[in-house]
Design an enzyme around this catalytic site. Structure first.
Site, mmCIF file in Angstrom:
data_model
loop_
_atom_site.group_PDB
_atom_site.id
_atom_site.type_symbol
_atom_site.label_atom_id
_atom_site.label_comp_id
_atom_site.label_asym_id
_atom_site.label_seq_id
_atom_site.Cartn_x
_atom_site.Cartn_y
_atom_site.Cartn_z
ATOM 1 N N GLU A 92 41.498 -12.087 -26.571
ATOM 2 C CA GLU A 92 40.722 -13.313 -26.472
ATOM 3 C C GLU A 92 39.905 -13.598 -27.726
ATOM 4 O O GLU A 92 39.812 -14.739 -28.163
ATOM 5 C CB GLU A 92 39.788 -13.272 -25.257
ATOM 6 C CG GLU A 92 39.319 -14.669 -24.962
ATOM 7 C CD GLU A 92 38.326 -14.740 -23.825
ATOM 8 O OE1 GLU A 92 37.804 -13.697 -23.424
ATOM 9 O OE2 GLU A 92 38.069 -15.859 -23.368
ATOM 10 N N ASP A 93 39.322 -12.556 -28.301
ATOM 11 C CA ASP A 93 38.329 -12.784 -29.364
ATOM 12 C C ASP A 93 38.804 -12.467 -30.768
ATOM 13 O O ASP A 93 38.095 -12.726 -31.729
ATOM 14 C CB ASP A 93 37.068 -11.943 -29.078
ATOM 15 C CG ASP A 93 36.403 -12.347 -27.775
ATOM 16 O OD1 ASP A 93 36.631 -13.486 -27.337
ATOM 17 O OD2 ASP A 93 35.680 -11.516 -27.191
#
Ligand code: MN
Length: 745
Positions: A92-93
C-alpha cells in the site's frame, strides 16, 4: 558530525535491537529456512520503508516489527504470518507490488498481503454505512485466509497502543472503529486478551477522564484486593499442594472497559464493581488427565467455599465454538462476596488467551477448534455470498452472531449441534439441511410436539417433522434468528416469486396479444404505472395471484400496438371498479373513512387496506400514498414497511384507528395441532356459536399426525380477535393459532 547523522546510526541499532527481540518470540519459526524467510521479509520491509516515519517521528519500520511481534508472541502465529506482518504495509505505502511479494516469497504470502491491503483504507468513511460496508469487505477477506484478520488485529492493536500521536479527531474515529468491529471480532476469534486491551485503549481515547479516574481508583484499592485474594486462595493452595498438583493461580479484576460499561450503562457505582473478583487456577498437567484434574480442583475449591449451582459452566465437556475450554464456578467467600473461579489446564489457558491459533500447537486434541472455526467461517461465507441485506442490517446481524452465547442441542441420533441463544426449531431444521428447513412443519422437542417458532434450550433433543407440501413462508423470516436460515428462506421465497412472476408475465403476454398491444417495455411500464406496482415483477406477481384482474382492464386506448391509460379515469372511480375480488374490503354500513384517522388533520380520506399485511383496528398502522390506488394502510410490522418508510418517506401518512364496533374486518387465522377427530367441529363451534363470529372460509389439511387449517373470520378489532384466538388455543389438540399476515400464505 551533524546531529541528524548520529540519530540515524543510533536508529539503525535500535531497529536491529527490535528485530532481534522479535526473533526471540517467534517460537514456531524454528528451522533455518523459517529464520531466513523472516530475515528476508525484515530486510525488504526496512528498505522499502526506509524514508518513512510514523506520526511520532520514529522510523516507520518500528511499526511492522511491532505488528509481527504481536502476531508471534500474543497470537502465536506461524512464519508465514510473521513474514506477512512485516510486509503488511509495503504494497500500500511503497513501490513494492503484489507480484514482487509472490516472486520473493510465494502465493500464500501474496493472498494474505492482498487481503491486508484491501482492508487497509479504513477509517476514511463518512457514514456508518460506509463503515459497515468496509467491515463486510474485511470479513470477505477473512474467508480467504483467517490469518489476514489475525494480522489485521495485530496491526490495529499496535496502532491503538501508539494512538497518542494522532490528531484528536483521528483518535476518536479509530477508537470507535475499534469498538465497533475489531474488539467484537477479536472476541469471536477467541482472542480475549486482545479484545480486552482493544476495549480499554478505545476507552482511553474516547473518554480519557473516566479512564484515568477508574485507573486511579483501581490503584488505590489494590492493597485491599491483594489481601482479600491471598486470604481466599490460601486454603486452596494448601490443598492443591497436598494433592501434589502443579498449578498457578492468577487473579484479575474486571477490565477498565467493563467497569466503565457498568458505571455508565448500568449506573452501578465503582465501589460495587471494583471488588468483583475472578481467580484462575491453571493446572500444569497431561492432556489425557486434564479433564479429571480440573474436576479434582473443582472439588477442592468447593470443599472450602459454597458454589452457586446456577453459575457452574462446563466448557471442558463442550467447548465454545471459538475453541474456549474452561471450567467456571462462582463461590461464596467468608466475607460474603461472590468470587468466580476459573479452572483450566495450561493447554486450555493458552487456547483461551491466543484463540484458535494456539491450537496449532496441540494438533492431537479430539475436537479441533480449527474445524469449529472453519464451520463458523463457512457460515460467514454463506452470509457474505448473499449480500442482500443492506450493509448496516448485515453488520447488526453479524455482530449479534459475534456476541451471542450458544446453546447445545441434540439430533434424534444424539449428534450435538451448536446454535445461538434464541434459535428456534426452524433454525435447527435449516441448520440440518436447507431442504429439511424448507419442508419443516413442526418439531418434536424431547418427544413433545412444538411449532416452528418454538425456542430451543440447551440439552433439548430435536426431531424435525417435514411435509413435501410445505414451502417457505414470508413470516418465517420473523421466526428464525440465524443468518444462514434467513438467507435460505429468502432464496426460496425469491425462487418462488420468480416462478409466479413468470406465470403473470405469460398472462400479460396473452392479454396484450388479444388487445393487439405489443409486448414491449414501454407498454409494460404503462401497466405498472396504472396499477401502482413497484416494478414489472411486482405487477406480474400480483396478476398471477389474482390481485389484479387483466380481463377487467378499462379506460385505455390502443394505438399502433401501444397502450395508454386516460388519466382522469385512473382515479377514484376506476380504482374502485378495478378492485380485484381478492382485495380486501372494509365491511361497514357507514362507508369508507370511518374506521381510521389519517394525517394530521383528522380527515375523512378514502383508503384501502394493504393486502400484504391485512391490518385491522388495534394494529399499529401508517398510510402510504400509492401511485394510482389512493392511500393504502399498512401495519408497521408489514414486511414491506421498512422499504416504504425508508425509500418513500414523503409518501407516508400518519394513521390511527377509531373505536368502531360497527365495522368488521376480515382476518385469516391459521391453526396447527394434533390430527384429532372432531377438532374441526370444536373449532367451528367456538367461532360461530360461542363467539358469534362470522366465518368466511375454512379449510383443513392433515399430515403426519398434524393438522393445519385456515379460517377467515370477521372481527371488530385486535381485542376481539385476541379473545377469539385465546378461546381457540384452549381447544384440546390445538397447538397454535396465528393470524395470517398476508393472503399469500
Ligand atoms: Mn499497519
Amino acid at each position: 558530525m551533524n546531529p541528524a547523522e548520529i540519530d540515524l546510526e543510533e536508529e539503525k541499532l535500535e531497529i536491529l535491537r527490535r528485530y532481534r527481540s522479535l526473533l526471540r518470540v517467534c517460537h514456531r519459526s524454528k528451522t533455518r529456512a523459517d529464520r531466513a524467510r523472516i530475515r528476508k521479509a525484515f530486510e525488504l520491509s526496512a528498505e522499502a520503508h526506509k524514508d518513512m516515519r510514523r506520526k511520532s517521528g520514529e522510523p516507520y519500520i518500528y511499526h511492522p516489527i511491532a505488528v509481527a511481534k504481536i502476531a508471534a508472541e500474543e497470537i502465536g502465529l506461524d512464519t508465514t504470518s510473521i513474514v506477512c506482518a512485516l510486509l503488511h504495509d509495503t504494497v500500500e505505502d511503497t513501490e513494492i507490488t503484489l507480484d514482487d511479494i509472490q516472486n520473493l516469497f510465494g502465493k500464500k504470502e501474496r493472498t494474505i498481503i492482498d487481503g491486508l491491503t484491501k482492508i487497509s483504507g479504513v477509517s476514511n468513511y463518512e457514514s456508518a454505512s460506509d463503515q459497515a460496508e468496509n467491515f463486510r469487505k474485511m470479513l470477505l477477506t477473512l474467508s480467504d485466509d483467517v490469518r489476514v484478520i489475525l494480522i489485521k488485529l495485530a496491526d490495529r492493536l499496535h496502532n491503538m497502543r501508539t494512538l497518542d500521536h494522532m490528531a484528536r479527531e483521528k483518535q476518536l474515529k479509530i477508537a470507535s472503529e475499534t469498538l465497533f468491529m475489531y474488539a467484537p471480532l477479536a472476541h469471536r476469534l477467541g482472542l480475549y486478551n486482545i479484545k480486552t486491551e482493544l476495549e480499554d485503549l478505545a476507552l482511553k481515547f474516547k473518554d480519557p477522564e473516566i479512564y484515568e479516574e477508574i485507573i486511579g481508583k483501581l490503584q488505590k484499592t489494590q492493597a485491599v484486593r491483594t489481601r482479600f485474594i491471598n486470604a481466599f486462595t490460601l486454603p486452596i493452595r494448601r490443598s492443591l499442594d497436598k494433592a501434589g498438583l502443579h498449578y498457578e493461580i492468577k487473579s484479575r479484576t474486571k477490565s477498565i472497559y467493563s467497569i466503565w460499561n457498568k458505571i455508565v450503562k448500568k449506573g452501578v457505582p465503582f465501589e460495587e464493581i471494583y471488588d468483583v473478583f475472578a481467580i484462575r487456577i491453571i493446572l500444569d498437567t497431561q492432556t489425557d488427565t486434564e479433564k479429571s484434574d480440573c474436576w479434582r480442583v473443582y472439588s477442592i475449591v468447593t470443599d472450602f467455599y459454597q458454589p452457586s449451582p446456577e453459575r457452574l459452566r462446563d466448557w471442558i465437556s463442550i467447548p465454545k465454538s471459538s475453541g474456549y475450554e474452561s471450567l467456571h464456578t462462582t463461590v461464596m467467600s467468608p466475607t460474603g462476596k461472590w468470587v468466580e473461579v476459573q479452572i483450566r489446564s495450561v493447554r486450555m489457558d493458552e487456547m483461551a488467551e491466543k484463540g484458535f491459533a494456539a491450537h496449532w500447537k496441540y494438533k492431537d486434541s479430539p475436537e479441533s477448534p480449527e474445524s469449529k472455526l472453519d464451520k463458523w467461517l463457512n457460515q460467514v461465507r454463506d452470509v457474505l455470498e448473499n449480500p442482500e441485506d443492506n450493509a448496516i442490517d448485515f453488520i447488526d446481524n453479524f455482530k449479534l452472531s459475534l456476541f451471542s452465547e450458544e446453546i447445545y442441542v441434540f439430533t434424534p441420533d444424539g449428534d450435538l449441534k451448536t446454535l445461538p441463544v434464541g434459535a428456534t426449531a426452524l433454525d435447527f431444521a435449516f441448520h440440518i439441511h436447507s431442504q429439511i428447513g424448507s419442508q419443516c412443519i413442526g418439531a418434536k422437542v424431547n418427544y413433545k410436539l412444538v411449532p416452528l417458532s418454538h425456542k430451543l434450550r440447551s440439552g433439548d433433543q430435536v426431531e424435525i417433522l417435514t411435509s413435501k407440501k410445505q414451502h417457505p413462508k414470508e413470516d418465517w423470516l420473523n421466526i428464525v434468528v440465524t443468518a444462514s436460515a434467513r438467507h435460505k428462506i429468502r432464496d426460496a421465497l425469491r425462487e418462488e416469486k420468480k416462478l409466479i412472476a413468470e406465470e403473470g408475465k405469460e398472462m400479460v403476454k396473452r392479454r396484450f396479444n388479444g388487445l393487439k398491444v405489443d409486448f414491449l417495455s414501454k407498454n409494460i411500464d404503462e401497466l405498472v404505472r396504472h396499477y401502482g406496482a413497484i416494478n414489472a415483477t411486482n405487477l406480474y406477481v400480483r396478476i398471477a395471484k389474482g390481485n389484479v384482474d387483466l380481463t377487467r382492464l378499462k379506460g385505455f386506448v390502443v394505438e399502433n400496438g401501444r397502450i395508454r391509460f386516460e388519466k382522469e379515469e385512473v382515479s377514484g372511480k376506476q380504482t374502485q371498479e378495478g378492485t380485484p375480488e381478492s382485495e380486501r374490503k372494509i365491511i361497514t354500513t357507514q362507508g369508507k373513512g370511518e374506521a381510521l384517522y389519517i394525517g394530521d388533520e383528522q380527515q375523512q380520506v378514502e383508503y384501502r387496506l394493504a393486502t400484504c399485511c391485512n391490518p385491522i383496528p388495534g394494529d399499529e398502522v401508517f398510510g402510504f400514498i400509492t401511485v394510482s390506488e389512493g392511500i393504502k394502510i399498512h401495519r408497521t410490522s408489514c414486511p414491506n414497511a421498512q422499504e416504504l418508510l425508508s425509500k418513500y418517506a414523503y409518501r407516508v401518512m400518519k394513521a390511527r384507528w377509531r373505536n368502531a364496533e360497527t365495522v368488521q374486518f376480515e382476518v385469516g387465522l391459521k391453526f396447527s395441532g394434533t390430527d384429532d377427530v372432531g377438532i374441526v367441529q370444536n373449532i367451528t363451534n367456538i367461532i360461530s356459536t360461542d363467539m358469534n363470529v362470522n366465518m368466511r372460509a375454512i379449510s383443513f389439511e392433515a399430515n403426519h399426525g398434524i393438522f393445519q387449517g385456515k379460517v377467515v373470520v370477521l372481527v371488530h378489532d385486535t381485542k376481539h380477535l385476541s379473545a377469539l384466538t385465546d378461546k381457540l388455543k384452549a381447544v384440546d389438540g390445538v397447538l397454535t393459532v396465528d393470524r395470517i399476515e398476508s393472503e399469500f400464505e
